[in-house]
Motif scaffolding. Structure first.
Motif, PDB file in Angstrom:
ATOM      1  N   LEU A   8      45.791 -95.316  -3.682  1.00 50.46           N
ATOM      2  CA  LEU A   8      44.381 -95.593  -3.410  1.00 50.46           C
ATOM      3  C   LEU A   8      43.829 -94.639  -2.357  1.00 50.46           C
ATOM      4  CD1 LEU A   8      44.254 -99.493  -3.469  1.00 50.46           C
ATOM      5  CD2 LEU A   8      43.270 -97.901  -5.121  1.00 50.46           C
ATOM      6  N   PHE A   9      44.630 -94.355  -1.340  1.00 48.72           N
ATOM      7  CA  PHE A   9      44.256 -93.412  -0.298  1.00 48.72           C
ATOM      8  C   PHE A   9      44.002 -92.030  -0.907  1.00 48.72           C
ATOM      9  CE2 PHE A   9      45.587 -90.482   3.184  1.00 48.72           C
ATOM     10  CZ  PHE A   9      44.568 -90.779   4.072  1.00 48.72           C
ATOM     11  N   VAL A  10      44.877 -91.604  -1.797  1.00 48.66           N
ATOM     12  CA  VAL A  10      44.718 -90.301  -2.463  1.00 48.66           C
ATOM     13  C   VAL A  10      43.449 -90.291  -3.316  1.00 48.66           C
ATOM     14  CG1 VAL A  10      45.702 -88.827  -4.269  1.00 48.66           C
ATOM     15  CG2 VAL A  10      47.146 -89.680  -2.431  1.00 48.66           C
ATOM     16  N   LEU A  11      43.187 -91.362  -4.031  1.00 49.12           N
ATOM     17  CA  LEU A  11      41.982 -91.417  -4.863  1.00 49.12           C
ATOM     18  C   LEU A  11      40.709 -91.383  -4.031  1.00 49.12           C
ATOM     19  CD1 LEU A  11      43.057 -93.997  -7.586  1.00 49.12           C
ATOM     20  CD2 LEU A  11      42.741 -91.535  -7.857  1.00 49.12           C
ATOM     21  N   LEU A  13      40.374 -90.093  -0.947  1.00 46.12           N
ATOM     22  CA  LEU A  13      40.252 -88.744  -0.392  1.00 46.12           C
ATOM     23  C   LEU A  13      39.787 -87.742  -1.449  1.00 46.12           C
ATOM     24  CD1 LEU A  13      43.338 -88.424   1.962  1.00 46.12           C
ATOM     25  CD2 LEU A  13      40.943 -88.521   2.601  1.00 46.12           C
ATOM     26  N   THR A  14      40.258 -87.902  -2.674  1.00 47.21           N
ATOM     27  CA  THR A  14      39.827 -87.029  -3.760  1.00 47.21           C
ATOM     28  C   THR A  14      38.332 -87.171  -4.000  1.00 47.21           C
ATOM     29  OG1 THR A  14      41.989 -87.152  -4.810  1.00 47.21           O
ATOM     30  CG2 THR A  14      40.152 -86.479  -6.196  1.00 47.21           C
ATOM     31  N   ALA A  15      37.859 -88.406  -4.076  1.00 48.85           N
ATOM     32  CA  ALA A  15      36.437 -88.640  -4.331  1.00 48.85           C
ATOM     33  C   ALA A  15      35.574 -88.091  -3.201  1.00 48.85           C
ATOM     34  CB  ALA A  15      36.186 -90.131  -4.516  1.00 48.85           C
ATOM     35  N   ILE A  16      35.974 -88.342  -1.963  1.00 44.20           N
ATOM     36  CA  ILE A  16      35.200 -87.853  -0.813  1.00 44.20           C
ATOM     37  C   ILE A  16      35.184 -86.322  -0.794  1.00 44.20           C
ATOM     38  CG2 ILE A  16      35.161 -87.726   1.707  1.00 44.20           C
ATOM     39  CD1 ILE A  16      36.214 -90.628   1.709  1.00 44.20           C
ATOM     40  N   SER A  17      36.322 -85.713  -1.003  1.00 39.74           N
ATOM     41  CA  SER A  17      36.402 -84.252  -0.993  1.00 39.74           C
ATOM     42  C   SER A  17      35.564 -83.649  -2.105  1.00 39.74           C
ATOM     43  CB  SER A  17      37.855 -83.797  -1.155  1.00 39.74           C
ATOM     44  OG  SER A  17      38.642 -84.282  -0.113  1.00 39.74           O
ATOM     45  N   TRP A  18      35.603 -84.249  -3.282  1.00 41.78           N
ATOM     46  CA  TRP A  18      34.836 -83.746  -4.410  1.00 41.78           C
ATOM     47  C   TRP A  18      33.340 -83.810  -4.129  1.00 41.78           C
ATOM     48  CZ3 TRP A  18      31.628 -86.108  -8.188  1.00 41.78           C
ATOM     49  CH2 TRP A  18      31.344 -85.298  -9.279  1.00 41.78           C
ATOM     50  N   LYS A  26      30.157 -75.687  -3.417  1.00 35.30           N
ATOM     51  CA  LYS A  26      31.437 -75.023  -3.694  1.00 35.30           C
ATOM     52  C   LYS A  26      32.234 -75.925  -4.637  1.00 35.30           C
ATOM     53  CE  LYS A  26      31.470 -71.786  -0.323  1.00 35.30           C
ATOM     54  NZ  LYS A  26      31.424 -70.395  -0.568  1.00 35.30           N
ATOM     55  N   PRO A  27      31.701 -76.167  -5.837  1.00 35.67           N
ATOM     56  CA  PRO A  27      32.362 -77.128  -6.728  1.00 35.67           C
ATOM     57  C   PRO A  27      33.757 -76.648  -7.146  1.00 35.67           C
ATOM     58  CG  PRO A  27      30.688 -75.935  -7.920  1.00 35.67           C
ATOM     59  CD  PRO A  27      30.557 -75.520  -6.477  1.00 35.67           C
ATOM     60  N   LEU A  28      34.650 -77.595  -7.216  1.00 38.85           N
ATOM     61  CA  LEU A  28      36.019 -77.346  -7.636  1.00 38.85           C
ATOM     62  C   LEU A  28      36.389 -78.456  -8.603  1.00 38.85           C
ATOM     63  CD1 LEU A  28      38.185 -75.245  -6.788  1.00 38.85           C
ATOM     64  CD2 LEU A  28      39.054 -76.916  -5.196  1.00 38.85           C
ATOM     65  N   HIS A  29      37.212 -78.143  -9.576  1.00 42.19           N
ATOM     66  CA  HIS A  29      37.623 -79.153 -10.544  1.00 42.19           C
ATOM     67  C   HIS A  29      38.320 -80.308  -9.817  1.00 42.19           C
ATOM     68  CE1 HIS A  29      39.714 -81.017 -13.930  1.00 42.19           C
ATOM     69  NE2 HIS A  29      38.743 -80.492 -14.665  1.00 42.19           N
ATOM     70  N   ILE A  30      37.981 -81.521 -10.200  1.00 43.07           N
ATOM     71  CA  ILE A  30      38.507 -82.701  -9.513  1.00 43.07           C
ATOM     72  C   ILE A  30      40.024 -82.812  -9.651  1.00 43.07           C
ATOM     73  CG2 ILE A  30      38.220 -84.339 -11.397  1.00 43.07           C
ATOM     74  CD1 ILE A  30      37.035 -86.249  -9.166  1.00 43.07           C
ATOM     75  N   GLY A  31      40.571 -82.234 -10.712  1.00 44.01           N
ATOM     76  CA  GLY A  31      42.025 -82.248 -10.897  1.00 44.01           C
ATOM     77  C   GLY A  31      42.745 -81.456  -9.811  1.00 44.01           C
ATOM     78  N   TRP A  32      42.179 -80.313  -9.415  1.00 47.07           N
ATOM     79  CA  TRP A  32      42.788 -79.511  -8.345  1.00 47.07           C
ATOM     80  C   TRP A  32      42.724 -80.230  -7.007  1.00 47.07           C
ATOM     81  CZ3 TRP A  32      45.998 -76.063  -9.656  1.00 47.07           C
ATOM     82  CH2 TRP A  32      45.809 -75.278 -10.788  1.00 47.07           C
ATOM     83  N   ILE A  33      41.609 -80.909  -6.765  1.00 51.68           N
ATOM     84  CA  ILE A  33      41.475 -81.661  -5.512  1.00 51.68           C
ATOM     85  C   ILE A  33      42.484 -82.802  -5.492  1.00 51.68           C
ATOM     86  CG2 ILE A  33      39.891 -83.019  -4.105  1.00 51.68           C
ATOM     87  CD1 ILE A  33      37.603 -81.408  -5.470  1.00 51.68           C
ATOM     88  N   PHE A  34      42.600 -83.513  -6.606  1.00 53.14           N
ATOM     89  CA  PHE A  34      43.563 -84.613  -6.705  1.00 53.14           C
ATOM     90  C   PHE A  34      44.988 -84.102  -6.501  1.00 53.14           C
ATOM     91  CE2 PHE A  34      46.367 -87.258  -9.387  1.00 53.14           C
ATOM     92  CZ  PHE A  34      46.222 -88.457  -8.718  1.00 53.14           C
ATOM     93  N   LEU A  35      45.320 -82.994  -7.139  1.00 56.62           N
ATOM     94  CA  LEU A  35      46.659 -82.420  -6.992  1.00 56.62           C
ATOM     95  C   LEU A  35      46.930 -82.026  -5.542  1.00 56.62           C
ATOM     96  CD1 LEU A  35      49.221 -81.526  -8.473  1.00 56.62           C
ATOM     97  CD2 LEU A  35      48.127 -79.299  -8.794  1.00 56.62           C
ATOM     98  N   PHE A  36      45.940 -81.448  -4.873  1.00 58.08           N
ATOM     99  CA  PHE A  36      46.094 -81.080  -3.473  1.00 58.08           C
ATOM    100  C   PHE A  36      46.424 -82.306  -2.621  1.00 58.08           C
ATOM    101  CE2 PHE A  36      44.080 -80.966   0.722  1.00 58.08           C
ATOM    102  CZ  PHE A  36      44.808 -79.934   1.303  1.00 58.08           C
ATOM    103  N   TRP A  37      45.675 -83.394  -2.792  1.00 57.53           N
ATOM    104  CA  TRP A  37      45.910 -84.582  -1.970  1.00 57.53           C
ATOM    105  C   TRP A  37      47.225 -85.266  -2.325  1.00 57.53           C
ATOM    106  CZ3 TRP A  37      43.998 -84.692   2.463  1.00 57.53           C
ATOM    107  CH2 TRP A  37      42.717 -84.230   2.731  1.00 57.53           C
TER     108      TRP A  37
END
Length: 58
Positions: A8-11, A13-18, A26-37
């Motif tokens: 849940l923490f990762v999800l 953080l992914t949403a906030i970062s996106w 500076k849009p980035l694919h949400i999959g890359w952000i999720f993978l990073f977190w």
């Protein structure tokens, strides 16, 4: 239960970062952000666990 909180923490953080990346244009694919977190949080957890095992053995 802890693993569910970590996911849940990762999800969250992914949403906030996106959203922040979208706002600063500076849009980035949400999959890359999720993978990073995922890599960051689970890597940190593994590092802390390994450190505690190492210190307990010393």
């Amino acid at each position: 239960m802890l693993i569910i909180r970590l996911w849940l923490f990762v999800l969250v953080l992914t949403a906030i970062s996106w959203v922040v990346l979208k706002l600063i244009r500076k849009p980035l694919h949400i999959g890359w952000i999720f993978l990073f977190w995922v890599v960051t949080s689970f890597g940190l957890a593994a590092l802390l666990y390994g450190g505690s095992i190492w210190l307990a053995g010393a």
